[in-house]
Scaffold this active site. Structure first.
Site, PDB file in Angstrom:
ATOM      1  N   SER A 228      53.824  37.123  42.389  1.00  0.00           N
ATOM      2  CA  SER A 228      54.591  35.884  42.322  1.00  0.00           C
ATOM      3  C   SER A 228      55.801  36.112  41.429  1.00  0.00           C
ATOM      4  CB  SER A 228      53.704  34.789  41.721  1.00  0.00           C
ATOM      5  OG  SER A 228      54.466  33.635  41.475  1.00  0.00           O
ATOM      6  N   GLY A 229      56.997  35.808  41.941  1.00  0.00           N
ATOM      7  CA  GLY A 229      58.222  36.082  41.185  1.00  0.00           C
ATOM      8  C   GLY A 229      58.313  35.322  39.871  1.00  0.00           C
ATOM      9  N   HIS A 230      57.944  34.036  39.904  1.00  0.00           N
ATOM     10  CA  HIS A 230      58.242  33.209  38.720  1.00  0.00           C
ATOM     11  C   HIS A 230      57.383  33.529  37.505  1.00  0.00           C
ATOM     12  CE1 HIS A 230      54.974  30.044  38.838  1.00  0.00           C
ATOM     13  NE2 HIS A 230      54.875  30.456  40.092  1.00  0.00           N
TER      14      HIS A 230
ATOM     15  N   CYS B  80      47.860  25.876  36.045  1.00  0.00           N
ATOM     16  CA  CYS B  80      48.121  25.556  37.446  1.00  0.00           C
ATOM     17  C   CYS B  80      47.464  24.242  37.831  1.00  0.00           C
ATOM     18  CB  CYS B  80      47.613  26.663  38.352  1.00  0.00           C
ATOM     19  SG  CYS B  80      48.546  28.161  38.125  1.00  0.00           S
TER      20      CYS B  80
ATOM     21  N   THR C 143      62.930  32.015  58.128  1.00  0.00           N
ATOM     22  CA  THR C 143      64.199  32.534  57.606  1.00  0.00           C
ATOM     23  C   THR C 143      64.019  32.999  56.165  1.00  0.00           C
ATOM     24  OG1 THR C 143      65.375  31.009  59.036  1.00  0.00           O
ATOM     25  CG2 THR C 143      66.625  31.918  57.192  1.00  0.00           C
TER      26      THR C 143
ATOM     27  N   GLN D  72      49.340  37.821  37.319  1.00  0.00           N
ATOM     28  CA  GLN D  72      49.537  37.807  35.860  1.00  0.00           C
ATOM     29  C   GLN D  72      49.786  39.199  35.298  1.00  0.00           C
ATOM     30  OE1 GLN D  72      49.907  35.162  33.956  1.00  0.00           O
ATOM     31  NE2 GLN D  72      49.384  33.623  35.484  1.00  0.00           N
TER      32      GLN D  72
ATOM     33  N   THR E 138      50.308  32.006  46.126  1.00  0.00           N
ATOM     34  CA  THR E 138      49.307  31.174  46.799  1.00  0.00           C
ATOM     35  C   THR E 138      49.326  31.500  48.293  1.00  0.00           C
ATOM     36  OG1 THR E 138      49.491  29.451  45.134  1.00  0.00           O
ATOM     37  CG2 THR E 138      48.654  28.768  47.293  1.00  0.00           C
TER      38      THR E 138
ATOM     39  N   ASN F 133      44.331  34.698  34.567  1.00  0.00           N
ATOM     40  CA  ASN F 133      45.439  33.871  34.100  1.00  0.00           C
ATOM     41  C   ASN F 133      45.105  32.998  32.895  1.00  0.00           C
ATOM     42  OD1 ASN F 133      43.921  32.931  36.492  1.00  0.00           O
ATOM     43  ND2 ASN F 133      44.887  30.973  36.053  1.00  0.00           N
TER      44      ASN F 133
HETATM   45  N1  PLP Z   1      47.182  33.698  41.031  1.00  0.00           N
HETATM   46  C1  PLP Z   1      47.191  33.603  39.705  1.00  0.00           C
HETATM   47  C2  PLP Z   1      46.312  34.487  38.901  1.00  0.00           C
HETATM   48  C3  PLP Z   1      48.012  32.661  39.060  1.00  0.00           C
HETATM   49  O1  PLP Z   1      48.018  32.584  37.728  1.00  0.00           O
HETATM   50  C4  PLP Z   1      48.824  31.818  39.854  1.00  0.00           C
HETATM   51  C5  PLP Z   1      49.632  30.758  39.215  1.00  0.00           C
HETATM   52  O2  PLP Z   1      49.416  30.382  38.101  1.00  0.00           O
HETATM   53  C6  PLP Z   1      48.799  31.981  41.240  1.00  0.00           C
HETATM   54  C7  PLP Z   1      47.954  32.921  41.802  1.00  0.00           C
HETATM   55  C8  PLP Z   1      49.661  31.159  42.141  1.00  0.00           C
HETATM   56  O3  PLP Z   1      50.986  31.639  42.104  1.00  0.00           O
HETATM   57  P1  PLP Z   1      52.179  30.845  42.811  1.00  0.00           P
HETATM   58  O4  PLP Z   1      52.658  29.839  41.821  1.00  0.00           O
HETATM   59  O5  PLP Z   1      53.216  31.884  43.094  1.00  0.00           O
HETATM   60  O6  PLP Z   1      51.647  30.247  44.048  1.00  0.00           O
END
Ligand code: PLP
Length: 394
Positions: free
Chosen positions: A207-209, A333, A245, A187, A80, A159
């Site tokens: 995005s790592g997670h 999300c 940091t 994704q 994000t 996504n």
């Molecule tokens: N972009 C896409 C396509 C996503 O699916 C998501 C989260 O679902 C994001 C951005 C946002 O990622 P983050 O959770 O790292 O902010």
């Protein structure tokens, strides 16, 4: 009760090896990566360099050799932030280039940020339509380009439905028209091969997670030589590009997860594809009046989005949860938000069917037994919901 987690597009379980790699940086090696002159700082700096090399390899960015250079990859807190950074700064570089082009199926962190730029900075915005499979047409992008187009932002893969965009072609059209090109590859990372050099993109968000790293760490690829104003100011970290940091443990976890992911893409693709196909075939054989949302072939291997006529997606989700099966309806999300999915609406799916859509998203943790168990439970639950519906006449 089983725990069948099929919401991996929302987030994934951290890989044990990533977690193990992180722990020393939360315990004994807690030094600040900006501290150059003592041992704990040096250990942290070396670890960040290694992670930057590992994540660079995931997307084929130029690997840094030196702790003082970020090269092409800056760590952020999440995708994000990466998306906000590009969209909130690029259109301000040149007032004569403040036209942004994006697509109607982007993540909210892209769409709402583009709207922010229109409202607060007088940017101009074109939102491209997609076809019934969720694909952007390169011809539409070519037609939408204007002399003042400064930025084109189109995601690599969606996504909700998993549809993959022709990113390389879209980037070329943007460049031919004198604009920079950004892609949200959140994704796609770890699911398909990403090659920033071959695709010739200027910016790419990660995005790592979403690929078994911890939450709270992301990255932005910035092609060498591309101008980008810092978004966060107040420190010289990340070569002066992103103040704050460094989250050393998170970065180390992302690096480790990236290295594991790169090595698994080829082996994982057919396995995930076989499981999503098995799920789809099983659902369509046992539940009448179902449809698949998204592109049947040109899609991520791990996402299956299904529309159940005459059944509320939220009701299916709650019933499945009673059996330990966790899925998403609409975009995960925006869980809790019952407005219909903007992605499915953009694909021309009628609103009542949008409400009946469920996303199953798999990962390398998903097993054949998970799919079989889901297929055992799901049909009866959909039938039960339909039987209670006053509008269902199937
Ligand atoms: N972009 C896409 C396509 C996503 O699916 C998501 C989260 O679902 C994001 C951005 C946002 O990622 P983050 O959770 O790292 O902010």
């Amino acid at each position: 009760m089983p725990n069948i987690y099929l919401d991996n597009a929302a987030t994934t379980r951290i890989d044990e090896r990533a977690l193990e790699a992180m722990l020393p940086f939360l315990r004994e090696n807690f030094g600040n990566a900006s501290a150059k002159y003592y041992e704990m700082g040096k250990i942290a700096r070396r670890a960040v360099l290694k992670a930057r090399q590992q994540v660079s390899a995931l997307i084929n960015a130029v690997k840094p050799e030196d702790e003082d250079r970020v090269n092409e990859l800056v760590f952020t807190a999440c995708a994000t932030e990466s998306n906000n950074w590009v969209i909130k700064t690029v259109p301000l570089i040149d007032p004569e280039k403040n036209h942004i082009i994006t697509s109607s199926i982007e993540h909210h962190s892209v769409l709402e940020t583009c709207e922010f730029m229109v409202k607060n900075h007088g940017a101009q915005l074109t939102v491209l339509y997609v076809d019934q499979y969720g694909q952007v047409s390169p011809d539409d992008l070519r037609d939408a380009m204007r002399p003042n187009t400064g930025l084109v932002s189109i995601m690599t893969a969606n996504n909700e439905v998993g549809t993959i965009q022709p990113v390389k072609e879209l980037a070329r059209i943007a460049h031919d028209g004198g604009a920079l090109f950004h892609t949200d590859a959140v994704q796609a990372a770890g699911k398909i091969k990403i090659d920033v050099q071959d695709w010739d993109v200027d910016f790419l968000s990660l995005s790592g997670h979403k690929f078994h790293a911890p939450k709270g760490v992301g990255a932005l690829y910035i092609r060498k030589g591309t101008r980008l104003r810092p978004f966060m100011s107040g420190g010289g970290q990340e070569g002066g590009r992103r103040a704050g940091t460094l989250n050393v443990a998170g970065i180390v976890g992302m690096g480790e997860a990236a290295e594991i992911a790169v090595g698994k893409i080829e082996e994982l693709d057919p396995r995930l594809r076989a499981m999503t196909e098995k799920l789809w075939k099983g659902i369509s054989a046992s539940v009448p009046k179902v449809h698949r949302n998204g592109h049947p072939d040109n899609r991520l291997p791990n996402i299956l989005n299904v529309r159940f006529e005459g059944a509320e997606g939220e009701a299916i989700l709650l019933r499945l949860d009673m059996f330990g099966i966790q899925v998403a309806s609409g975009s995960a999300c925006s869980t809790g938000d019952i407005t219909p999915s903007h992605v499915l609406m953009a694909m021309g799916i009628p609103q009542e069917d949008v409400h009946g859509s469920i996303r199953f998203s798999l990962s390398r943790d998903t097993t054949d037994e998970d799919i079989e168990k889901t297929l055992e439970i799901l049909p009866a639950q959909v039938q039960l919901i339909r039987d209670m519906s006053v509008t269902w006449n199937g």
